[in-house]
Design an enzyme around this catalytic site. Structure first.
Site, short mmCIF file in Angstrom:
data_model
loop_
_atom_site.label_atom_id
_atom_site.label_comp_id
_atom_site.label_asym_id
_atom_site.label_seq_id
_atom_site.Cartn_x
_atom_site.Cartn_y
_atom_site.Cartn_z
CG HIS A 147 -30.29 62.06 -8.05
ND1 HIS A 147 -31.10 61.82 -6.98
CD2 HIS A 147 -29.45 61.00 -8.11
CE1 HIS A 147 -30.79 60.65 -6.43
NE2 HIS A 147 -29.79 60.15 -7.10
NE ARG A 190 -39.21 70.85 0.18
CZ ARG A 190 -38.18 70.50 -0.60
NH1 ARG A 190 -38.35 69.68 -1.63
NH2 ARG A 190 -36.97 70.96 -0.35
NE ARG A 191 -37.64 74.42 -0.90
CZ ARG A 191 -37.04 74.26 -2.08
NH1 ARG A 191 -37.71 74.36 -3.19
NH2 ARG A 191 -35.75 73.98 -2.12
CG HIS A 231 -36.07 61.25 1.13
ND1 HIS A 231 -35.59 59.96 1.14
CD2 HIS A 231 -35.41 61.89 0.13
CE1 HIS A 231 -34.66 59.84 0.18
NE2 HIS A 231 -34.54 60.99 -0.43
CG PHE A 232 -33.99 66.33 2.32
CD1 PHE A 232 -33.58 67.19 3.32
CD2 PHE A 232 -34.95 66.77 1.43
CE1 PHE A 232 -34.15 68.44 3.45
CE2 PHE A 232 -35.53 68.02 1.55
CZ PHE A 232 -35.12 68.86 2.57
CG HIS A 233 -33.85 66.78 7.78
ND1 HIS A 233 -34.82 67.41 7.07
CD2 HIS A 233 -32.98 67.76 8.18
CE1 HIS A 233 -34.57 68.72 7.05
NE2 HIS A 233 -33.46 68.95 7.70
CE1 TYR A 274 -27.32 57.98 -4.19
CE2 TYR A 274 -27.70 58.91 -6.36
CZ TYR A 274 -28.13 58.15 -5.30
OH TYR A 274 -29.36 57.56 -5.32
FE1 HAS Z 1 -33.38 61.36 -2.28
C1 HAS Z 1 -35.49 64.00 -2.96
C2 HAS Z 1 -35.12 59.37 -4.47
C3 HAS Z 1 -31.16 58.77 -1.75
C4 HAS Z 1 -31.24 63.53 -0.69
N1 HAS Z 1 -33.38 63.37 -1.88
C5 HAS Z 1 -34.35 64.27 -2.22
C6 HAS Z 1 -33.97 65.58 -1.75
C7 HAS Z 1 -32.75 65.45 -1.13
C8 HAS Z 1 -32.39 64.05 -1.22
C9 HAS Z 1 -31.91 66.56 -0.50
O1 HAS Z 1 -37.13 59.80 -6.75
C10 HAS Z 1 -34.82 66.84 -1.87
C11 HAS Z 1 -34.42 67.79 -2.94
C12 HAS Z 1 -35.31 69.01 -2.87
O2 HAS Z 1 -35.00 69.93 -2.09
O3 HAS Z 1 -36.36 69.00 -3.54
N2 HAS Z 1 -33.22 59.43 -2.94
C13 HAS Z 1 -34.05 58.81 -3.81
C14 HAS Z 1 -33.64 57.41 -3.99
C15 HAS Z 1 -32.51 57.25 -3.21
C16 HAS Z 1 -32.25 58.52 -2.57
C17 HAS Z 1 -34.29 56.39 -4.84
N3 HAS Z 1 -31.58 61.17 -1.37
C18 HAS Z 1 -30.82 60.03 -1.30
C19 HAS Z 1 -29.57 60.31 -0.64
C20 HAS Z 1 -29.59 61.66 -0.35
C21 HAS Z 1 -30.85 62.18 -0.81
C22 HAS Z 1 -28.49 59.29 -0.39
C23 HAS Z 1 -28.56 62.52 0.32
C24 HAS Z 1 -27.44 62.11 0.82
N4 HAS Z 1 -35.01 61.63 -3.44
C25 HAS Z 1 -35.52 60.71 -4.32
C26 HAS Z 1 -36.61 61.33 -5.10
C27 HAS Z 1 -36.72 62.66 -4.66
C28 HAS Z 1 -35.70 62.81 -3.64
C29 HAS Z 1 -37.45 60.71 -6.14
C30 HAS Z 1 -37.69 63.73 -5.17
C31 HAS Z 1 -38.85 63.85 -4.25
C32 HAS Z 1 -39.75 64.99 -4.65
O4 HAS Z 1 -40.85 64.71 -5.16
O5 HAS Z 1 -39.38 66.17 -4.46
C33 HAS Z 1 -31.68 55.99 -3.10
O6 HAS Z 1 -30.34 56.28 -3.44
C34 HAS Z 1 -31.74 55.34 -1.74
C35 HAS Z 1 -31.05 54.01 -1.70
C36 HAS Z 1 -30.82 53.53 -0.29
C37 HAS Z 1 -31.08 52.32 0.19
C38 HAS Z 1 -30.77 51.97 1.64
C39 HAS Z 1 -29.63 50.97 1.78
C40 HAS Z 1 -29.27 50.82 3.23
C41 HAS Z 1 -28.02 50.93 3.74
C42 HAS Z 1 -27.84 50.84 5.22
C43 HAS Z 1 -26.85 49.83 5.69
C44 HAS Z 1 -26.85 49.72 7.19
C45 HAS Z 1 -25.79 49.95 8.00
C46 HAS Z 1 -25.95 49.95 9.48
C47 HAS Z 1 -24.44 50.27 7.49
C48 HAS Z 1 -31.67 51.25 -0.65
C49 HAS Z 1 -26.82 51.13 2.88
C50 HAS Z 1 -26.22 48.64 10.07
C51 HAS Z 1 -26.34 48.83 11.53
C52 HAS Z 1 -26.43 47.84 12.40
C53 HAS Z 1 -26.58 48.14 13.84
C54 HAS Z 1 -26.41 46.40 11.99
C1 HEM Z 2 -35.03 71.94 5.65
C2 HEM Z 2 -34.76 71.50 10.48
C3 HEM Z 2 -30.24 69.71 10.07
C4 HEM Z 2 -30.55 70.05 5.25
C5 HEM Z 2 -35.37 71.89 6.99
C6 HEM Z 2 -36.70 72.13 7.53
C7 HEM Z 2 -36.62 72.02 8.88
C8 HEM Z 2 -35.26 71.70 9.20
C9 HEM Z 2 -37.74 72.18 9.89
C10 HEM Z 2 -37.94 72.35 6.69
C11 HEM Z 2 -38.30 73.72 6.45
C12 HEM Z 2 -39.46 73.89 5.49
O1 HEM Z 2 -39.60 73.15 4.50
O2 HEM Z 2 -40.25 74.81 5.73
C13 HEM Z 2 -33.48 71.06 10.78
C14 HEM Z 2 -32.92 70.96 12.12
C15 HEM Z 2 -31.66 70.46 12.00
C16 HEM Z 2 -31.41 70.24 10.58
C17 HEM Z 2 -33.65 71.35 13.39
C18 HEM Z 2 -30.63 70.17 13.06
C19 HEM Z 2 -30.23 71.04 13.91
C20 HEM Z 2 -29.97 69.58 8.72
C21 HEM Z 2 -28.76 69.00 8.18
C22 HEM Z 2 -28.86 69.09 6.82
C23 HEM Z 2 -30.11 69.73 6.52
C24 HEM Z 2 -27.62 68.42 9.02
C25 HEM Z 2 -27.89 68.64 5.77
C26 HEM Z 2 -26.65 68.30 5.94
C27 HEM Z 2 -31.76 70.66 4.95
C28 HEM Z 2 -32.16 71.03 3.62
C29 HEM Z 2 -33.45 71.59 3.74
C30 HEM Z 2 -33.82 71.53 5.14
C31 HEM Z 2 -31.35 70.83 2.34
C32 HEM Z 2 -34.34 72.08 2.59
C33 HEM Z 2 -34.25 73.53 2.38
C34 HEM Z 2 -35.23 73.96 1.31
O3 HEM Z 2 -36.35 73.45 1.25
O4 HEM Z 2 -34.83 74.83 0.52
N1 HEM Z 2 -34.52 71.61 8.04
N2 HEM Z 2 -32.53 70.62 9.88
N3 HEM Z 2 -30.77 70.00 7.68
N4 HEM Z 2 -32.76 70.97 5.85
FE1 HEM Z 2 -32.64 70.80 7.84
CU CU Z 3 -32.73 62.53 -6.55
#
Ligand code: HAS
Ligand code: HEM
Ligand code: CU
Length: 555
Positions: A228, A442-443, A379-381, A232
């Site tokens: 986790h 997934r996967r 979620h994570f893309h 961040y």
């Molecule tokens: Fe997540 C699974 C919960 C944030 C990445 N997360 C994942 C996985 C990844 C990942 C890679 O509780 C999958 C891992 C795997 O392979 O199994 N996640 C959260 C929660 C947050 C969260 C509560 N995740 C992230 C971030 C990630 C990330 C950041 C990567 C960078 N996530 C989970 C949970 C799982 C999970 C469960 C497990 C799911 C499962 O069952 O497998 C929070 O930190 C999110 C807080 C964010 C907000 C949004 C605030 C909005 C902002 C935008 C401001 C706007 C701007 C633009 C600047 C409350 C800051 C304005 C534009 C204008 C034009 C005005």
């Molecule tokens: C998994 C597509 C860019 C991180 C996947 C999966 C797809 C995909 C289809 C799901 C595969 C599955 O669960 O069977 C793409 C495409 C991208 C892209 C088309 C852009 C060209 C990215 C980027 C990141 C990212 C920029 C992170 C910086 C991941 C991760 C997984 C994933 C961590 C999970 C791998 C796993 O389950 O072990 N992507 N993705 N992807 N992608 Fe991407």
């Molecule tokens: Cu997490």
């Protein structure tokens, strides 16, 4: 003032080298992403399904670990040097960590890719989460260990720079960018401890045959203890740019320096004691511990909600400086033709959606619905795949001229590229979320529910699959345009002088923020206590159930 590359030529070279490695990983990883997106939706199949996990491991490792973290070390080197206004203490140390990280990442990548060649007796189809019972060739873990030790040395390099600065400036507040780097690195030291123990004590000896078995639940838990906070670690470079660069690009100033410091302190405190929210469905961990992880996760929303407020307020301030008016009319005066600005703003916008899907993941009962479905990649893309990756690409358009002294090759291509990423991700991620709710796992390499019927096509699984493939293709084209633009900038000799890298002071500056915020030792102490509280009992019970090396009865 002279450009960064003229002031700090040695540091600029390290930043350039780090970005170069990051972008090579991005190119290969994105190609693998395209292969997956087209394969599992049955549009085009150029690999056999047997190789799917090799490609998926390569995609996860190269993008989520190599691309993001190499960009991070480049950005942090730039941020520490420019905000402390001094070169790093010893550039040989800097090149040493870069060399170690690059060697480690290369060894790991080669081990994974070897899986595509049956004649080579090496493979690592263990996915980027690499916990037992999946087992890789020892070289995979050894490369990872080198990579992580390299990041530790990088942190030491920045802390040494800070110490030198501090001895000459005993009473000054830590410059904001350096504060962000140091708090992020303390979080990283605490959290990588889990994965280091798992790799060094369990996975390496087990893959070398020195021990017969490991406790899979223990390696999973140690992984998620790190898994986790690593999200961040990816996010903080994006936040660093949203807080310190985006306000300037918008034409204004950061709304509040103290609030930015509070946010980074909260991440340091709360990032680690939540890892069990990835294990709600793991048997062998008592419900009470999962409930504690859920509660901590809900608190962890706070720093991102504060960020949404501060960053949007800063953008609004900038827009009003540029003459913007009205409740929403100010949005129109923002510099939408600037790829650096537009990319970061769109990344933030998508993060709002990704953050909400994170909240859904975090709820223990709703998690049972979406866990292990393609909702989670949705979620994570949006988070790492857009909030982070798109901010990094957009930030490159701002950073590259400073570290090379060259003008970005084409701003229109840059603009097209960032918008294309956003559109591609709207298709891919939204469809993934919907597919997950319908139960698509997934996967997996195999397409699900292949029946096609014209009458029910809209809203069907077929339609979802087409959107994933379309989105994935747009994303890949966007990466190609990005890499072309960056390579052309590097190869070009059109110099841009002088590069404007001045960052204005925040509206409410550090002088108004409580001094205690800069007390890094205090925050480190509290963070460690929270980790001990959250993890001692779960770990004790996992080890008590099956022993340190024993096979857990639930697996
Ligand atoms: Fe997540 C699974 C919960 C944030 C990445 N997360 C994942 C996985 C990844 C990942 C890679 O509780 C999958 C891992 C795997 O392979 O199994 N996640 C959260 C929660 C947050 C969260 C509560 N995740 C992230 C971030 C990630 C990330 C950041 C990567 C960078 N996530 C989970 C949970 C799982 C999970 C469960 C497990 C799911 C499962 O069952 O497998 C929070 O930190 C999110 C807080 C964010 C907000 C949004 C605030 C909005 C902002 C935008 C401001 C706007 C701007 C633009 C600047 C409350 C800051 C304005 C534009 C204008 C034009 C005005
Ligand atoms: C998994 C597509 C860019 C991180 C996947 C999966 C797809 C995909 C289809 C799901 C595969 C599955 O669960 O069977 C793409 C495409 C991208 C892209 C088309 C852009 C060209 C990215 C980027 C990141 C990212 C920029 C992170 C910086 C991941 C991760 C997984 C994933 C961590 C999970 C791998 C796993 O389950 O072990 N992507 N993705 N992807 N992608 Fe991407
Ligand atoms: Cu997490």
């Amino acid at each position: 003032m002279a450009t960064f590359v003229d002031r700090y030529p040695d540091e600029a070279k390290v930043v350039q080298a780090s970005l170069a490695v990051a972008f090579i990983a991005l190119g290969i990883g994105a190609f693998f992403g395209l292969i997956q997106a087209l394969h599992r939706t049955n549009i085009i199949r150029i690999i056999s399904s047997v190789d799917y996990y090799t490609v998926l491991t390569g995609h996860g490792v190269l993008l989520a670990l190599v691309f993001t973290i190499f960009f991070l070390v480049g950005l942090f080197t730039w941020a520490v040097t420019r905000s402390l206004e001094r070169p790093l203490p010893d550039i040989r140390l800097t090149w040493a960590w870069f060399g170690l990280m690059t060697t480690g990442a290369t060894i790991t990548a080669v081990t994974i890719l070897a899986g595509l060649f049956p004649d080579i007796p090496m493979s690592a189809d263990v996915l980027y989460t690499f916990y037992a019972p999946l087992q890789a060739h020892p070289a995979f873990y050894i490369g990872l260990a080198m990579f992580i030790i390299g990041t530790w040395m990088a942190g030491a390099d920045w802390f040494l720079a800070y110490r030198e600065w501090r001895s000459e400036n005993p009473d000054e507040r830590i410059p904001l960018q350096t504060f962000m780097v140091l708090t992020t690195m303390i979080m990283w030291y605490i959290s990588t401890l889990g994965v280091a123990v798992s790799v060094v004590f369990f996975l390496i000896p087990w893959s070398m045959g020195l021990v017969d078995s490991v406790n899979p639940l223990l390696t999973r838990t140690l992984f998620w203890y790190f898994g986790h906070p690593v999200v961040y670690f990816w996010l903080m470079p994006a936040y660093l740019m949203w807080y310190t660069v985006l306000p300037k690009l918008s034409g204004g100033r950061l709304f509040s320096d103290p609030l930015a410091r509070v946010v980074f302190v909260l991440f340091l405190l709360l990032s680690t004691p939540v890892g069990i929210h990835h294990q709600y469905l793991d048997p062998g961990i008592a419900e009470g511990f999962k409930f504690i992880a859920m509660t901590n996760t809900m608190f962890l929303l706070l720093p991102s909600l504060l960020t949404a407020f501060t960053v949007v307020a800063s953008m609004e301030h900038g827009a009003r400086q540029r003459g913007g008016e009205g409740y929403l009319g100010w949005l129109g005066t923002l510099p939408w033709r600037d790829p650096a600005f537009t990319g970061m703003a769109l990344a933030g916008l998508m993060f709002a959606a990704g953050g909400f899907s994170g909240m859904i993941n975090a709820g223990m009962n709703i998690n049972y619905l979406i866990h292990n479905t393609i909702w989670v990649p949705g979620h994570f893309h949006m988070t790492v795949g857009t909030a982070v990756a798109l901010t990094m690409m957009a930030g490159t358009y701002w950073l590259l001229p400073q570290i090379t002294g060259k003008k970005v090759y084409s701003r229109p291509i840059g603009l097209l590229q960032v918008v294309m990423w956003f559109v591609g991700m709207v298709f891919m991620s939204n469809a993934m979320h919907r597919g997950g709710l319908l139960g698509i796992p997934r996967r997996t390499a195999e397409p699900q529910y292949t029946n096609f019927d014209f009458v029910t096509a809209i809203g069907s699984i077929w339609e979802i699959r087409v959107q994933i493939a379309l989105g994935g293709t747009l994303l890949f084209i966007s990466v190609v345009l990005f890499l072309f633009n960056v390579a052309a900038t590097w190869a070009d000799d059109r110099s841009e002088t002088p590069v404007d890298d001045y960052l204005p002071e925040p509206l409410s500056d550090a002088s108004g923020s409580p001094v205690i915020l800069d007390n890094l030792a205090l925050w480190t102490g509290i963070a460690v206590v929270l980790v001990i509280l959250a993890y001692t009992l779960p770990l004790a019970s996992i080890i008590g159930d099956a022993g340190i090396f024993g096979s857990s009865p639930v697996f």
